[in-house]
Design a protein around this motif. Sequence first.
Motif, PDB file in Angstrom:
ATOM      1  N   PRO A 114       1.012  -1.592   0.406  1.00  0.00           N
ATOM      2  CA  PRO A 114      -0.384  -0.156  -0.144  1.00  0.00           C
ATOM      3  C   PRO A 114       0.569   1.188  -0.014  1.00  0.00           C
ATOM      4  O   PRO A 114       0.303   2.480  -0.366  1.00  0.00           O
ATOM      5  CB  PRO A 114      -0.510   0.167   1.090  1.00  0.00           C
ATOM      6  N   ASP A 115       2.165   1.040   0.316  1.00  0.00           N
ATOM      7  CA  ASP A 115       3.427   2.185   0.814  1.00  0.00           C
ATOM      8  C   ASP A 115       3.730   2.528  -0.916  1.00  0.00           C
ATOM      9  O   ASP A 115       4.540   3.458  -1.185  1.00  0.00           O
ATOM     10  CB  ASP A 115       3.907   1.867   1.041  1.00  0.00           C
ATOM     11  N   LEU A 116       3.610   1.803  -2.376  1.00  0.00           N
ATOM     12  CA  LEU A 116       4.311   1.800  -3.162  1.00  0.00           C
ATOM     13  C   LEU A 116       3.232   2.316  -4.664  1.00  0.00           C
ATOM     14  O   LEU A 116       3.004   1.019  -5.149  1.00  0.00           O
ATOM     15  CB  LEU A 116       5.070   0.172  -3.627  1.00  0.00           C
ATOM     16  N   PRO A 117       2.345   2.473  -4.710  1.00  0.00           N
ATOM     17  CA  PRO A 117       1.161   2.594  -5.339  1.00  0.00           C
ATOM     18  C   PRO A 117       1.076   2.441  -6.433  1.00  0.00           C
ATOM     19  O   PRO A 117       0.683   2.433  -7.645  1.00  0.00           O
ATOM     20  CB  PRO A 117      -0.277   2.915  -4.733  1.00  0.00           C
ATOM     21  N   GLU A 118       2.110   3.892  -6.928  1.00  0.00           N
ATOM     22  CA  GLU A 118       2.588   4.186  -8.237  1.00  0.00           C
ATOM     23  C   GLU A 118       3.799   3.535  -8.789  1.00  0.00           C
ATOM     24  O   GLU A 118       3.851   3.602  -9.676  1.00  0.00           O
ATOM     25  CB  GLU A 118       3.882   5.445  -8.175  1.00  0.00           C
ATOM     26  N   VAL A 119       4.749   2.919  -7.870  1.00  0.00           N
ATOM     27  CA  VAL A 119       4.937   1.840  -8.569  1.00  0.00           C
ATOM     28  C   VAL A 119       4.084   0.806  -8.953  1.00  0.00           C
ATOM     29  O   VAL A 119       5.091   0.053 -10.634  1.00  0.00           O
ATOM     30  CB  VAL A 119       6.653   1.286  -7.253  1.00  0.00           C
ATOM     31  N   ILE A 120       3.674   0.235  -8.290  1.00  0.00           N
ATOM     32  CA  ILE A 120       3.157  -1.293  -8.885  1.00  0.00           C
ATOM     33  C   ILE A 120       2.054  -0.309 -10.493  1.00  0.00           C
ATOM     34  O   ILE A 120       1.665  -1.064 -11.145  1.00  0.00           O
ATOM     35  CB  ILE A 120       1.752  -1.480  -7.745  1.00  0.00           C
ATOM     36  N   HIS A 121       1.168   0.899 -10.206  1.00  0.00           N
ATOM     37  CA  HIS A 121       0.703   1.038 -11.099  1.00  0.00           C
ATOM     38  C   HIS A 121       1.616   1.045 -12.635  1.00  0.00           C
ATOM     39  O   HIS A 121       1.312   0.804 -13.450  1.00  0.00           O
ATOM     40  CB  HIS A 121       0.230   3.133 -11.075  1.00  0.00           C
ATOM     41  N   ARG A 122       2.462   1.543 -12.430  1.00  0.00           N
ATOM     42  CA  ARG A 122       3.518   1.777 -13.470  1.00  0.00           C
ATOM     43  C   ARG A 122       3.954   0.296 -14.047  1.00  0.00           C
ATOM     44  O   ARG A 122       4.605  -0.316 -15.415  1.00  0.00           O
ATOM     45  CB  ARG A 122       5.135   2.570 -13.261  1.00  0.00           C
ATOM     46  N   LEU A 123       4.583  -0.902 -13.552  1.00  0.00           N
ATOM     47  CA  LEU A 123       4.484  -2.320 -13.404  1.00  0.00           C
ATOM     48  C   LEU A 123       3.719  -2.712 -15.311  1.00  0.00           C
ATOM     49  O   LEU A 123       1.996  -2.690 -15.367  1.00  0.00           O
ATOM     50  CB  LEU A 123       3.624  -3.269 -12.643  1.00  0.00           C
ATOM     51  N   SER A 124       4.320  -3.408 -16.344  1.00  0.00           N
ATOM     52  CA  SER A 124       3.963  -3.849 -17.452  1.00  0.00           C
ATOM     53  C   SER A 124       3.372  -5.695 -16.525  1.00  0.00           C
ATOM     54  O   SER A 124       3.972  -5.801 -16.268  1.00  0.00           O
ATOM     55  CB  SER A 124       4.647  -3.681 -18.551  1.00  0.00           C
ATOM     56  N   LYS A 125       2.465  -5.470 -17.494  1.00  0.00           N
ATOM     57  CA  LYS A 125       2.521  -7.429 -17.764  1.00  0.00           C
ATOM     58  C   LYS A 125       2.999  -8.157 -17.297  1.00  0.00           C
ATOM     59  O   LYS A 125       3.261  -9.179 -16.436  1.00  0.00           O
ATOM     60  CB  LYS A 125       0.821  -7.545 -18.636  1.00  0.00           C
ATOM     61  N   GLU A 126       3.942  -7.945 -17.948  1.00  0.00           N
ATOM     62  CA  GLU A 126       5.865  -9.089 -18.608  1.00  0.00           C
ATOM     63  C   GLU A 126       6.618  -8.039 -16.938  1.00  0.00           C
ATOM     64  O   GLU A 126       7.178  -9.399 -16.937  1.00  0.00           O
ATOM     65  CB  GLU A 126       6.333  -8.516 -19.523  1.00  0.00           C
ATOM     66  N   GLN A 127       6.457  -7.062 -16.592  1.00  0.00           N
ATOM     67  CA  GLN A 127       7.299  -7.149 -15.959  1.00  0.00           C
ATOM     68  C   GLN A 127       6.558  -7.452 -13.900  1.00  0.00           C
ATOM     69  O   GLN A 127       7.708  -8.433 -12.802  1.00  0.00           O
ATOM     70  CB  GLN A 127       7.098  -5.800 -14.910  1.00  0.00           C
ATOM     71  N   ILE A 128       5.638  -8.010 -13.956  1.00  0.00           N
ATOM     72  CA  ILE A 128       4.236  -8.087 -12.388  1.00  0.00           C
ATOM     73  C   ILE A 128       5.119  -9.515 -13.233  1.00  0.00           C
ATOM     74  O   ILE A 128       5.144 -10.206 -11.981  1.00  0.00           O
ATOM     75  CB  ILE A 128       3.286  -8.149 -12.838  1.00  0.00           C
TER      76      ILE A 128
END
Length: 280
Positions: free
Chosen positions: A222-236
């Motif tokens: 919950p403290d990294l919402p912008e980082v999670i938002h930027r992740l592509s499908k391949e990165q996830i």
Amino acid sequence: MYQLPSVKLGEWEPLPEPGWEKQPLTFLSEIDLVAICNNFIHQHVNLYDQPSRIVDSYRSYLIQAFKDLDCLVGRLKDRHLDPSEQINYIIDSSLARAQPWRFTSYLISSVHAQLDIGQISNLRGKQLWNYLKPMVDRSFERGNLYKIEKYTRAAHVLLDISFDIGWDSKFSKSSQLKALEGMGANPQRAATLRELGLYLARNFWKREFYSGAKQILYIGFPDLPEVIHRLSKEQIEKILFEMEPKKAVQLLFVEETAKISKNISCNQIVEGAMRILNGK
């Protein structure tokens, strides 16, 4: 009849109650289950320090663990060799029912990796339990069968997630637990939140619940919402399946640190330019 709230996360919806829950017992009816669970408790729990309601919840978890183990063995005997369907149901029911004591999937995976399917086919009752007991003991020592401290943290996190995905409609105050307690004030709980967030996201991703998996990452970090938002499908997918959990957590925080550093550098450049323009 008591109605469960409607829970959903992205395209994920919990599995319905499966038929195998009603299958005949393989060893459970021939052992003293309560005595066995109490023995695990007495091995490591100080009953004078632990609130009785926590101990009772933990005992429910141990009982559920042995029920699920019995179910696993029964399904293996019936030639259902892949435990993933049972693990999926364990995860779904833990969240959808807000019952963290159902979360026994680590034990199921651990024992399944240790046993010999050829050997259990000829074992029954107490003989079967005697074969399984050393595997359960090893799982207990390795932490796959939770000790009470880890169970308490995991239970808290699982309840938080349940409230985030629908249970807040029934118990609004409970949905504020994370905000009231604060992750910074409880680093052990924060670590458990990230661990379970990655584990649940991996399970959802395998089941092709891609949006649900990303939502779980938002909850787990919950403290990294912008980082999670930027992740592509391949990165996830790389984070979930190609990296150890500790490495994945480190990577996400490195991304956040880099973003903060970049913002600081940009701000310093802007401030310097403004000073020059203003003749300072």
